[in-house]
Design an enzyme around this catalytic site. Structure first.
Site, PDB file in Angstrom:
ATOM      1  NE  ARG A  86      79.996  42.212  23.889  1.00  0.00           N
ATOM      2  CZ  ARG A  86      79.039  41.546  23.875  1.00  0.00           C
ATOM      3  NH1 ARG A  86      78.366  41.201  22.708  1.00  0.00           N
ATOM      4  NH2 ARG A  86      78.651  40.802  24.636  1.00  0.00           N
ATOM      5  CD  GLN A 133      81.563  34.119  36.539  1.00  0.00           C
ATOM      6  OE1 GLN A 133      80.880  35.289  36.399  1.00  0.00           O
ATOM      7  NE2 GLN A 133      81.309  33.354  36.097  1.00  0.00           N
ATOM      8  CB  ALA A 183      80.135  38.503  37.703  1.00  0.00           C
ATOM      9  N   GLY A 184      80.109  40.389  34.715  1.00  0.00           N
ATOM     10  CA  GLY A 184      80.699  40.374  33.439  1.00  0.00           C
ATOM     11  C   GLY A 184      81.513  42.496  33.336  1.00  0.00           C
TER      12      GLY A 184
HETATM   13  C1  UD1 Z   1      73.131  35.976  27.017  1.00  0.00           C
HETATM   14  C2  UD1 Z   1      72.515  34.857  26.758  1.00  0.00           C
HETATM   15  C3  UD1 Z   1      71.831  34.911  25.030  1.00  0.00           C
HETATM   16  C4  UD1 Z   1      70.929  35.655  25.439  1.00  0.00           C
HETATM   17  C5  UD1 Z   1      71.616  37.052  26.025  1.00  0.00           C
HETATM   18  C6  UD1 Z   1      70.111  38.264  26.287  1.00  0.00           C
HETATM   19  C7  UD1 Z   1      74.188  33.004  27.877  1.00  0.00           C
HETATM   20  C8  UD1 Z   1      75.140  31.930  26.756  1.00  0.00           C
HETATM   21  N1  UD1 Z   1      73.710  33.740  26.599  1.00  0.00           N
HETATM   22  O1  UD1 Z   1      74.280  36.791  25.914  1.00  0.00           O
HETATM   23  O2  UD1 Z   1      71.092  33.128  24.968  1.00  0.00           O
HETATM   24  O3  UD1 Z   1      70.208  36.270  23.937  1.00  0.00           O
HETATM   25  O4  UD1 Z   1      72.098  37.332  26.974  1.00  0.00           O
HETATM   26  O5  UD1 Z   1      70.457  39.563  26.727  1.00  0.00           O
HETATM   27  O6  UD1 Z   1      73.614  32.910  28.359  1.00  0.00           O
HETATM   28  N2  UD1 Z   1      77.934  37.307  32.905  1.00  0.00           N
HETATM   29  C9  UD1 Z   1      78.871  36.316  34.266  1.00  0.00           C
HETATM   30  N3  UD1 Z   1      79.716  35.948  35.038  1.00  0.00           N
HETATM   31  C10 UD1 Z   1      80.065  35.560  32.974  1.00  0.00           C
HETATM   32  C11 UD1 Z   1      79.203  35.886  31.964  1.00  0.00           C
HETATM   33  C12 UD1 Z   1      78.522  36.407  31.913  1.00  0.00           C
HETATM   34  O7  UD1 Z   1      77.909  37.193  35.756  1.00  0.00           O
HETATM   35  O8  UD1 Z   1      80.643  34.890  33.007  1.00  0.00           O
HETATM   36  C13 UD1 Z   1      76.932  38.293  33.266  1.00  0.00           C
HETATM   37  C14 UD1 Z   1      77.357  39.068  33.076  1.00  0.00           C
HETATM   38  O9  UD1 Z   1      77.599  40.628  33.571  1.00  0.00           O
HETATM   39  C15 UD1 Z   1      76.124  40.184  32.159  1.00  0.00           C
HETATM   40  C16 UD1 Z   1      74.985  38.871  31.585  1.00  0.00           C
HETATM   41  O10 UD1 Z   1      75.904  37.579  33.233  1.00  0.00           O
HETATM   42  O11 UD1 Z   1      74.557  40.540  33.175  1.00  0.00           O
HETATM   43  C17 UD1 Z   1      74.837  38.190  30.554  1.00  0.00           C
HETATM   44  O12 UD1 Z   1      75.834  38.157  29.539  1.00  0.00           O
HETATM   45  P1  UD1 Z   1      77.110  38.221  28.904  1.00  0.00           P
HETATM   46  O13 UD1 Z   1      78.107  38.312  28.376  1.00  0.00           O
HETATM   47  O14 UD1 Z   1      76.232  39.842  28.472  1.00  0.00           O
HETATM   48  O15 UD1 Z   1      75.662  37.315  27.871  1.00  0.00           O
HETATM   49  P2  UD1 Z   1      75.344  38.156  25.924  1.00  0.00           P
HETATM   50  O16 UD1 Z   1      76.343  37.544  25.320  1.00  0.00           O
HETATM   51  O17 UD1 Z   1      74.715  39.066  26.618  1.00  0.00           O
END
Ligand code: UD1
Ligand code: CA
Length: 465
Positions: free
Chosen positions: A15, A72, A10-11
């Site tokens: 970056r 979401q 959902a992100g």
């Molecule tokens: C996340 C992990 C981190 C891990 C890393 C591995 C968390 C808090 N952190 O960090 O421990 O080392 O992945 O790559 O989980 N997403 C949603 N909804 C949201 C936020 C994110 O669907 O509200 C999705 C994003 O699209 C993405 C994934 O979740 O595909 C990970 O989110 P991202 O923000 O990239 O997390 P990281 O900071 O990389």
């Protein structure tokens, strides 16, 4: 044992600095989130829920009906994201894999090994971890005195000591489904990013006395999470090596694997040799005993056994067996070549069927045509298929000889066995076995050359005076 998966997608991916939503960025010709779902499906998972938000419609268009979706609306963190699957999966018993849509290199073998460890340990949660030389950006695995996992701390929340930990959270987990949702209801957003972290579930389960396990991935390359274009480039490089190695193991010779670019879904038969600079894209399939390249780009193209294609670009073409194509040919959509066809240098073919043993050896354009077998299209001969408004068809029977530099003005039918004399501009149909000649008759003026030359010399002398 029911196996489910939740894929976080959902992100927005700020970056990436992109108009395209992050998980739709491609690695080796396939969106990252599709790689993740391939992995999940190969691990025989029965239900997959994809969490969508940013670009929800675009993601759904790519993934289609093969999965379930949960929306979401606001991206409040990975924990909040998983919570959106509660109405779909909350009442299920079984194990749930949670995996991020931006980790395309996690392999099926690794997911299966993680599930096996999870079941063997009777764990509430099992984290897929990796040991990295440069752990920056990832959540760190914090272990206790007994070496058991205590919790995960996000990079931005780490103390200096925690920052030095090199074991990281890959973002892939196996959970007891009910315990996952029970723990999720307890997380808060009290952290440096003000987000609901999925990673906090680990500490909660541990504190409640449940078993938390960790499966350390053998190849740390699988851990890569793509947050920016630098990581995207690295993921592409690693995936390319993996794909190429698979083809090599299956009997394909790559002269220079580091300079051969093969998309994830391409198939190649054994004893085919691929020369450097070749790019095999999309749903391309190459048979056995072929020679491809150097510098050849095949997109959504089917190539039969024993065919050679050199320095050529193809798109949506079907090439038969034992054909010779190139150097420097361009096969456009709708090209269908029978077996033993030769397409030579600087030839363009579009929306055209060419029968067995026919040849278009040099400098031709053939478009919107049906060409029979054993036809020879001479050097420079072309179909004129376009009048500026309409496209028209050219039909050429079997055993036709089209002389060099002929213009075939469509619509046109040339019967089998016909012979088009070189340099003709053909505007009318030609019957079977007829000879067509359509050019000015030649006139020779005896000894006239010297007269022409002296006239030209005189003109030049006058102008340089
Ligand atoms: C996340 C992990 C981190 C891990 C890393 C591995 C968390 C808090 N952190 O960090 O421990 O080392 O992945 O790559 O989980 N997403 C949603 N909804 C949201 C936020 C994110 O669907 O509200 C999705 C994003 O699209 C993405 C994934 O979740 O595909 C990970 O989110 P991202 O923000 O990239 O997390 P990281 O900071 O990389
Ligand atoms: Ca990430």
């Amino acid at each position: 044992m029911k196996k489910m998966a939740i894929v976080l997608a959902a992100g927005q991916g700020k970056r990436m600095k992109s108009k395209l939503y992050k998980v739709l960025h491609q690695v080796c010709g396939k969106p990252m989130v599709s790689h993740v779902l391939d992995t999940v499906h190969k691990a025989l998972i029965q239900r997959s829920v994809v969490i969508v938000g940013h670009g929800a419609e675009a993601v759904q268009r790519v993934l289609g009906q093969t999965v379930e979706y949960a929306l979401q609306e606001q991206q409040l963190g990975t924990g909040h994201a998983v919570m959106q699957a509660k109405s779909l999966l909350g009442d299920e018993d079984g194990v749930t894999i949670v995996i991020c849509g931006d980790t395309p290199l996690v392999s099926t073998a690794t997911v299966e090994a993680m599930i096996a460890l999870h079941l063997q340990q009777g764990a509430a949660a099992t984290i897929l971890t990796a040991q990295l030389d440069i752990p920056a950006g990832y959540g760190r695995i914090i272990r206790g005195a007994d070496h058991g996992v205590l919790r995960i701390v996000e990079h931005k929340d780490c103390t200096p000591t925690e920052l030095s930990v090199q074991e990281i959270n890959t973002g892939t987990y196996c959970f007891d489904n009910r315990k996952l949702f029970q723990a999720l209801s307890q997380i808060t957003n009290d952290n440096n990013q003000g987000e609901y972290y999925l990673t906090d579930v680990i500490g909660i389960l541990k504190q409640e006395g449940h078993t938390v396990a960790a499966y350390l991935v053998e190849d740390s390359g699988e851990a890569i999470g793509v947050n920016d274009r630098v990581a995207l480039g690295e993921a592409e490089r690693l995936m390319r090596l993996r794909i190429n190695k698979n083809h090599q193991i299956n009997g394909v010779t790559l002269i220079d694997a580091a300079n051969t670019y093969i998309d994830a879904d391409v198939t190649i038969g054994s004893d085919t040799i691929i020369y450097p600079g070749s790019i095999l894209r999309g749903q391309t399939s190459v048979g056995e005993d072929c020679i491809i390249g150097p510098a050849t780009e095949l997109l959504n193209t089917v190539v039969g056994n024993g065919t050679t294609i050199r320095q050529t670009v193809t798109d949506g073409a079907e090439v038969g067996e034992q054909c010779q194509v190139g150097p420097y040919a361009f096969l456009r959509p709708g090209t269908k070549l029978g077996n033993h066809v030769k397409i030579g240098d600087f030839v363009e073919i579009k929306n055209t069927v060419i029968g067995e043993n026919s040849k278009v050896p040099h400098l031709s354009y053939v478009g919107d045509a049906i060409v029979g077998s054993h036809v020879n299209i001479g050097c420079g001969a072309i179909t004129a298929n376009y009048d500026g408004y309409n496209k028209s068809k050219t039909e050429i029977g079997d055993n036709v000889f089209v002389g060099s530099n002929s213009n075939l003005i469509a619509p046109l039918k040339i019967g089998s066995g016909a012979y088009i004399v070189a340099g003709s501009t053909i505007t009318q149909d030609v019957a079977d076995n007829d000879v067509a000649i359509a050019r000015e008759r030649q006139v020779n003026k005896q000894g006239y050359a010297e007269k022409l030359r002296s006239r030209a010399r005189a003109k030049k002398d006058r102008e340089t005076e």
